[in-house]
Write a protein that holds these residues in place. Structure first.
Motif, short mmCIF file in Angstrom:
data_model
loop_
_atom_site.label_atom_id
_atom_site.label_comp_id
_atom_site.label_asym_id
_atom_site.label_seq_id
_atom_site.Cartn_x
_atom_site.Cartn_y
_atom_site.Cartn_z
N LEU A 1 0.84 -1.21 0.00
CA LEU A 1 0.00 0.00 0.00
C LEU A 1 0.87 1.25 0.00
CD1 LEU A 1 -2.78 -1.07 2.55
CD2 LEU A 1 -2.98 -0.87 0.06
N GLY A 2 1.96 1.21 0.77
CA GLY A 2 2.86 2.36 0.79
C GLY A 2 3.45 2.65 -0.57
N ARG A 3 3.81 1.58 -1.28
CA ARG A 3 4.37 1.74 -2.63
C ARG A 3 3.33 2.35 -3.57
NH1 ARG A 3 8.62 -0.97 -5.43
NH2 ARG A 3 8.32 -0.90 -7.70
N ILE A 4 2.05 1.91 -3.43
CA ILE A 4 0.98 2.41 -4.31
C ILE A 4 0.70 3.88 -4.04
CG2 ILE A 4 -1.47 2.22 -4.83
CD1 ILE A 4 -1.18 -0.81 -4.32
N PHE A 5 0.57 4.25 -2.77
CA PHE A 5 0.12 5.61 -2.43
C PHE A 5 1.27 6.62 -2.32
CE2 PHE A 5 -3.43 3.02 -0.85
CZ PHE A 5 -4.48 3.67 -1.47
N TYR A 6 2.50 6.15 -2.00
CA TYR A 6 3.59 7.10 -1.78
C TYR A 6 4.74 6.95 -2.77
CZ TYR A 6 1.20 7.76 2.64
OH TYR A 6 0.25 8.02 3.59
N GLY A 7 4.64 5.97 -3.65
CA GLY A 7 5.64 5.84 -4.70
C GLY A 7 6.79 4.93 -4.33
N VAL A 8 7.66 4.75 -5.34
CA VAL A 8 8.78 3.83 -5.20
C VAL A 8 9.77 4.31 -4.15
CG1 VAL A 8 10.72 2.74 -6.41
CG2 VAL A 8 8.53 3.06 -7.58
N GLU A 9 9.94 5.64 -4.05
CA GLU A 9 10.92 6.17 -3.11
C GLU A 9 10.61 5.74 -1.68
OE1 GLU A 9 9.29 7.88 -5.31
OE2 GLU A 9 10.85 8.41 -6.79
N TRP A 10 9.33 5.75 -1.33
CA TRP A 10 8.94 5.35 0.05
C TRP A 10 9.29 3.89 0.30
CZ3 TRP A 10 5.78 1.66 2.17
CH2 TRP A 10 5.49 1.81 3.53
N ALA A 11 9.05 3.07 -0.67
CA ALA A 11 9.34 1.65 -0.50
C ALA A 11 10.82 1.41 -0.32
CB ALA A 11 8.82 0.86 -1.70
N LEU A 12 11.66 2.14 -1.13
CA LEU A 12 13.10 1.96 -1.00
C LEU A 12 13.60 2.48 0.33
CD1 LEU A 12 14.34 2.93 -4.60
CD2 LEU A 12 14.27 0.65 -3.56
N GLY A 13 12.92 3.46 0.86
CA GLY A 13 13.32 4.01 2.14
C GLY A 13 13.15 3.04 3.29
N GLY A 14 12.39 2.00 3.10
CA GLY A 14 12.18 1.02 4.18
C GLY A 14 13.03 -0.22 4.05
#
Length: 309
Positions: free
Chosen positions: A244-257
């Motif tokens: 869900l984070g990747r969908i709503f906040y983009g790829v950058e958010w996912a890489l940040g985790g």
């Protein structure tokens, strides 16, 4: 008749004093008695001192050091009395407390457990003992408060039932509770160790705790089962959150985790190794049982039938 069983391991400084006090207490009773000392592979002069003791004494020499409970089992195999009492050789179990156990035998109890009052042990020993007592009570479902005190009484029929047990576990206080409900626990005095050092190290206490858990309960396996279910559920939930984070906040958010993912990965790997360790403990016990090696081997037996010292 009373049979006293005492495991001895490197207690040369305490044996003579112990025997004199024990001899005095038993001679004050109106019953026959025997004292069975089990030398558990002592490396000091304990065996020679034991062999020179007078009175109705039997000395059992084991082939090597097998541990306290195995040594007591060796002594059990030699008892003649219908009232069997176990105790340590370090004089922290005062022989003068034996009449309290005999009194409960006369009241008809099969197993007489004891609770040490005002213990003269280190904080570490007290803490580890409390932890062991809590675990043992939960596993056996028998409400006793002090499983570590070896000054205890057993009817011979209970001793025989324990000897006929084919399992390789040797935690005597717990085994005895499986063969009778006629149990009582009484308070006894506890003394400072007269000489020498305690033979129970941290490693031995941990091993005793694992022996207890894996021999008398499936609790560790149940913990792994439910822990695995909970971990799997947490992983699924975390995967949904990341998606869900990747969908709503983009790829950058996912890489940040990414470091959080590594942290979770390390936790899961650690849990797997822990699970393998628990399973390995059970498999190891099955292997030990299948090998059917003896719990103890008796090297020699020495007897003295003199009535007085």
């Amino acid at each position: 008749m009373i049979s006293i069983v005492i495991p001895v391991y490197n207690e040369e400084e305490n044996i003579t004093s112990l025997h004199k006090r024990l001899f005095k207490v038993l001679n004050s009773q109106n019953e026959g008695y025997e004292i069975i000392y089990v030398d558990d592979g002592s490396k000091d002069n304990s065996l020679n001192i034991l062999k020179n003791l007078k009175g109705n004494v039997k000395v059992v020499e084991l082939a090597r050091n097998y541990g306290q409970h195995a040594a007591i089992f060796a002594g059990f195999s030699m008892v003649s009395g219908d009232k069997v009492i176990t105790m340590d050789a370090d004089l922290q179990n005062p022989p003068e407390e034996i009449p309290k156990i005999l009194e409960k035998f006369n009241e008809g109890y099969d197993v007489i457990a004891t609770v040490r009052q005002q213990r003269k042990d280190s904080i570490f020993r007290k803490f580890s003992s409390h932890l062991n007592n809590y675990i043992t009570k939960k596993i056996t479902k028998v409400d006793l408060n002090d499983w570590g005190c070896m000054l205890r009484g057993y009817r011979k029929k209970i001793v025989e039932r324990m000897l006929n047990n084919d399992e390789k576990t040797v935690f005597i206080p717990a085994i005895a509770t499986y063969y009778t409900k006629n149990i009582i626990e009484i308070p006894i005095e506890h003394s400072q160790r007269q000489a020498g050092k305690s033979k129970y190290s941290l490693i031995k206490l941990v091993n005793l705790m694992f022996d207890l858990m894996t021999s008398f309960s499936n609790l560790p396996l149940e913990i792994l089962l439910y822990g695995g279910i909970a971990t799997a559920a947490f992983g699924i939930l975390l995967g949904i959150v990341l998606a869900l984070g990747r969908i709503f906040y983009g790829v950058e958010w996912a890489l940040g985790g990414v470091f959080s993912l590594f942290s979770v990965l390390f936790v899961l790997i650690g849990a797997q190794f822990f699970a393998f360790g628990i399973l390995g403990e059970y498999i190891g016990r099955i292997y030990k049982q299948v090998k059917n090696r003896p719990v103890f081997v008796i090297e020699n037996i020495y007897e003295s039938k003199e009535d007085k010292q």
